[in-house]
Design a protein around this motif. Sequence first.
Motif, PDB file in Angstrom:
ATOM      1  N   ASP A  59      20.824  86.369  37.088  1.00 50.66           N
ATOM      2  CA  ASP A  59      21.186  87.525  37.910  1.00 50.66           C
ATOM      3  C   ASP A  59      20.957  88.849  37.195  1.00 50.66           C
ATOM      4  O   ASP A  59      20.816  89.890  37.850  1.00 50.66           O
ATOM      5  CB  ASP A  59      22.655  87.427  38.327  1.00 50.66           C
ATOM      6  N   TRP A  78      18.493  91.613  38.361  1.00 45.56           N
ATOM      7  CA  TRP A  78      18.725  92.569  39.454  1.00 45.56           C
ATOM      8  C   TRP A  78      19.459  93.816  38.988  1.00 45.56           C
ATOM      9  O   TRP A  78      19.601  94.773  39.750  1.00 45.56           O
ATOM     10  CB  TRP A  78      19.467  91.879  40.597  1.00 45.56           C
ATOM     11  N   ASP A  79      19.914  93.816  37.741  1.00 45.67           N
ATOM     12  CA  ASP A  79      20.444  95.048  37.148  1.00 45.67           C
ATOM     13  C   ASP A  79      19.330  95.913  36.573  1.00 45.67           C
ATOM     14  O   ASP A  79      19.571  97.063  36.193  1.00 45.67           O
ATOM     15  CB  ASP A  79      21.434  94.714  36.017  1.00 45.67           C
ATOM     16  N   ASP A 135      14.760  96.544  41.286  1.00 47.09           N
ATOM     17  CA  ASP A 135      15.199  96.337  42.668  1.00 47.09           C
ATOM     18  C   ASP A 135      14.098  95.707  43.518  1.00 47.09           C
ATOM     19  O   ASP A 135      14.167  95.719  44.745  1.00 47.09           O
ATOM     20  CB  ASP A 135      15.649  97.660  43.297  1.00 47.09           C
ATOM     21  N   PRO A 142      19.755  84.398  45.313  1.00 50.23           N
ATOM     22  CA  PRO A 142      20.264  85.780  45.274  1.00 50.23           C
ATOM     23  C   PRO A 142      20.270  86.457  46.644  1.00 50.23           C
ATOM     24  O   PRO A 142      21.100  87.336  46.892  1.00 50.23           O
ATOM     25  CB  PRO A 142      19.317  86.489  44.298  1.00 50.23           C
ATOM     26  N   GLU A 197      23.396  85.267  48.298  1.00 50.81           N
ATOM     27  CA  GLU A 197      24.565  85.867  47.645  1.00 50.81           C
ATOM     28  C   GLU A 197      24.656  87.372  47.883  1.00 50.81           C
ATOM     29  O   GLU A 197      25.626  88.007  47.466  1.00 50.81           O
ATOM     30  CB  GLU A 197      24.505  85.590  46.144  1.00 50.81           C
ATOM     31  N   ARG A 206      22.696  89.676  46.652  1.00 52.89           N
ATOM     32  CA  ARG A 206      22.262  90.489  45.510  1.00 52.89           C
ATOM     33  C   ARG A 206      20.991  91.259  45.832  1.00 52.89           C
ATOM     34  O   ARG A 206      20.765  92.350  45.310  1.00 52.89           O
ATOM     35  CB  ARG A 206      22.050  89.603  44.281  1.00 52.89           C
ATOM     36  N   ILE A 207      20.133  90.645  46.635  1.00 50.46           N
ATOM     37  CA  ILE A 207      18.907  91.314  47.083  1.00 50.46           C
ATOM     38  C   ILE A 207      18.693  90.974  48.555  1.00 50.46           C
ATOM     39  O   ILE A 207      19.396  90.130  49.122  1.00 50.46           O
ATOM     40  CB  ILE A 207      17.660  90.858  46.280  1.00 50.46           C
TER      41      ILE A 207
END
Length: 316
Positions: A233, A236-237, A240, A259, A262, A264-265
């Motif tokens: 993960d 994704w920090d 983008d 992701p 979830e 996240r993206i």
Amino acid sequence: MIVLGKKDIEELVDLQEMMDQIEEAYRIFGAGDYFMPPRPVVEHENKTMMYMPCYTKEIIGTKILSIFPENSKLGLPSIDGVVLLNDLTTGSPLAVMDGQCVTAYRTGAVGGVGIRHLSRKDCRTVGIVGAGAQGFHLALYACAARDIHTVYVYNHSGRDLTEYLAKLEKSIDNPGTKVVQCKTVEELARNSEIICTATPSETPVLPDDKELLRGKCIIAIGSYTPHMREIPDAIWDLTDKVYIELPYACEESGDLNQPIEEGRISVENTVLMDRFLASGASEEEATGKTTYFKSVGMGLFDVCIAQKLLEKAKER
């Protein structure tokens, strides 16, 4: 009909030409000049046959794969197969090729094109996670795409890689390039400007530490089912967006569908590689930028690579 075995293909392959051919496949994909139906899968008693047909404006190609997990008990590869090329007008068989070898060079070339366009031109180090056939070929293409001085290799199994590393260094065939085994994946991530993953793992193989991944070009090719995942993960920090070959990748690979599920993206974070290349844009000069390419492959790549190999065989 021409028959090309592994040795024949190895003698015909030019890594730069193979990457050029993948870029041509992206052009064909973007123009819609192909027909690539969903791949039929026939399974019986844990023995699977997969058929990957694809038509272009010039030729018909089908990759036929056998997936027999029990082969591991016999010391044999679980995945094997052939690539068949047919004349577009008459359907006559033109060539049969070693499917393992075509796949290895095709997948490596896809990763190589990602490195060509998504890594800085001054990158001198690459890390390969997964000491199998695909990791081997990713290393070859990385060295063809960039002036690599050191190839770092890490394998989770802990098996003796002495013979593998020596063979890889010999195949790279550049006195200025050294191949080094890493004791931990953290060591590999810390030392590598480009990181390639080629494993069947169901859990991330890279450290979930954004500082170890920051500014790297990441090429992930191992995950091809929703349950398989290589990238943590932390990615994704750092970015983008993720570069992909076709929208289906968002469903097929756990590196994307997990992701997405979830939150996240989203699908909007994906960039189709054919559009990126057609735009003339380039990421490689962005100092300190993290780039991420996720491949699941497609039959069009196999057809274009096999067609080039057939042309070269005829020339010789």
